[in-house]
Write a protein that holds these residues in place. Sequence first.
Motif, mmCIF file in Angstrom:
data_model
loop_
_atom_site.group_PDB
_atom_site.id
_atom_site.type_symbol
_atom_site.label_atom_id
_atom_site.label_comp_id
_atom_site.label_asym_id
_atom_site.label_seq_id
_atom_site.Cartn_x
_atom_site.Cartn_y
_atom_site.Cartn_z
ATOM 1 N N ARG A 111 63.513 42.212 3.425
ATOM 2 C CA ARG A 111 63.854 42.357 2.008
ATOM 3 C C ARG A 111 62.754 43.085 1.232
ATOM 4 N NH1 ARG A 111 65.396 36.496 -0.240
ATOM 5 N NH2 ARG A 111 66.165 37.739 -2.007
ATOM 6 N N GLY A 112 61.540 43.154 1.787
ATOM 7 C CA GLY A 112 60.423 43.770 1.080
ATOM 8 C C GLY A 112 59.609 42.779 0.286
ATOM 9 N N ILE A 113 59.607 41.512 0.702
ATOM 10 C CA ILE A 113 58.898 40.443 0.014
ATOM 11 C C ILE A 113 57.716 40.006 0.885
ATOM 12 C CG2 ILE A 113 59.102 38.093 -0.899
ATOM 13 C CD1 ILE A 113 62.128 38.673 -1.248
ATOM 14 N N PRO A 114 56.520 39.847 0.313
ATOM 15 C CA PRO A 114 55.357 39.415 1.106
ATOM 16 C C PRO A 114 55.625 38.095 1.826
ATOM 17 C CG PRO A 114 54.667 40.128 -1.085
ATOM 18 C CD PRO A 114 56.165 40.099 -1.095
ATOM 19 N N ALA A 115 55.324 38.049 3.126
ATOM 20 C CA ALA A 115 55.587 36.834 3.903
ATOM 21 C C ALA A 115 54.722 36.844 5.151
ATOM 22 C CB ALA A 115 57.065 36.746 4.277
ATOM 23 N N PHE A 116 54.483 35.632 5.678
ATOM 24 C CA PHE A 116 53.572 35.482 6.809
ATOM 25 C C PHE A 116 53.997 34.276 7.631
ATOM 26 C CE2 PHE A 116 49.354 33.977 8.487
ATOM 27 C CZ PHE A 116 49.073 35.088 9.277
#
Length: 554
Positions: A212-217
């Motif tokens: 989606r283009g959302i920062p995640a880890f």
Amino acid sequence: MAVASLGEPSAVVAAPIEVPESPAKVSVSGEIDFDGDLLNLKWEVCKGGLSAVDYIPCLDNWKAIKALKSRKHMEHRERHCPTPNSRCLVPLPRGYRIPIPWPKSRDMIWYDNVPHPKLVDYKKDQHWVVKSGDHFIFPGGGTQFKEGVANYIQFIERATPLVKWGQNIRVVLDVGCGVASFGGHLLDRDVLTMSLAPKDEHEAQIQFALERGIPAFLSVIGTQQLTFPDNAYDLIHCARCRVHWDADGGKPLLELNRILRPGGLFIWSATPVYRNDEKDVTVWNSMVALTKSMCWKVVAKTMASTGIGLVVYQKPVSPSCYREREKNEPPMCEMGRNMSWYSPLQKCLPQLPPEASSWPPLWPKRLTSKPYSLPSAPLVEQAFHNDTRDWHALVADVYIGGLGINWSSVRNVMDMTAGRGGFAAALIDMPLWVMNVVPVHEPDTLPIIFDRGLIGVYHDWCESFNTYPRTYDLLHSTFLFSNLPNGCDIIDLAAEIDRIVRPGGWVLIQETKEQINRIGAIFRSLQWSVNLYNDRYLVGQKSFWRPHGGRVQR
């Protein structure tokens, strides 16, 4: 509100930035003198069929996982890197295509890029994600977001005036983030959220977030510290995140205390906050005792008309409460090395730093102001401001428009050698976000990055990174290959870069000419296109090539 200093990381960073006198001097050099042996490398597709499409070497080492003596503390979700490193190439899912661009991607992605329908059925009544033709649609629902995530964010604002999104609250950690709709919608408020979840209690939630283009880890609070510095986050959020905060003597919540700024907020929305059955009351009473022992105070406890409630805790800014406790339990920690890499969870409270009563300047001034974690010395401060100025010039005069990169296709960016975060700061006005990675063999500058209102993690580039394949549009590094520790192989690192970058995505590498000849040859063997600019900037673009086709039908 108040904040902590993050210790005194070394002011030394990588080689100084070289900025050409004018954009006109940026030009394609002659051909790269490819290293012949590396140019002829042979590659194989990872075995495993469907599972190979989403292969993460250090999280999918099933031999090591099966040999674990315990899974009680989520050990099976922690890192277990294979030896030797994996060099196989992850196959593409059949039907994979260039991702939908931002901002449309926040609400819609291609089904074939992340073909995981399980979450649609499992959370169908909560509107996390919906399958619609060739797409997944994200309507902004969640377990606790009964009226949508936008209303939930406003609910938090009404709960406490301490929260001013995009001003004093800039960097947020969302634990057990689902498909990251909370962090995705906070981007509209100038809030940068690190969405965090393990691989994978709910199928592919972090993969959905990054697509989606959302920062995640990918990470889990198991037996080891999270790979963030002390006193980093302005606010930490958990909405039914399935973490037992009071478990093991409270170690999971004590880990949040470590990474939360003094004066920072923890927002917990879960059934023990607002339900009165026996199990929930037991958990709530345990949390009351634990948070009191940590000197956290409740600044708000409320319930919405939907029946969903939350509690807001605040970390102290003064050590006086610690001294006044009836029992020294949990005990105070001895101050030690800040870099949290394979560090065990601790059952203790770190000392508050001298600057605990100070909060960073409001965003966006915070980005360019002197970070609290930067040692107070004129030469160090000047070096920080020079670094910011030089990165701004390099990005404006060389990187944007001068290197043949189509920046309009770039959303997810990783700086593999982040230093003080100058590269990310220079890109701040572009519609993208940057994961700032501080290599564990380099000076610890990650506290500076968080002080500036940016996000990042520690990592050892001799190993695989905690992300799904095909999740970043551009990877950037400055002399990473030259400075790898002994025993690390540049072929392994190039294979990992190939795993992380999306087809059509880019690498931008600043290196010595000798290293460029070697690196360029490896990427050519991977069928990437490569160009050299001004004899020091290697730009590569990944193709859709996989050995023998390398596409897997689900």
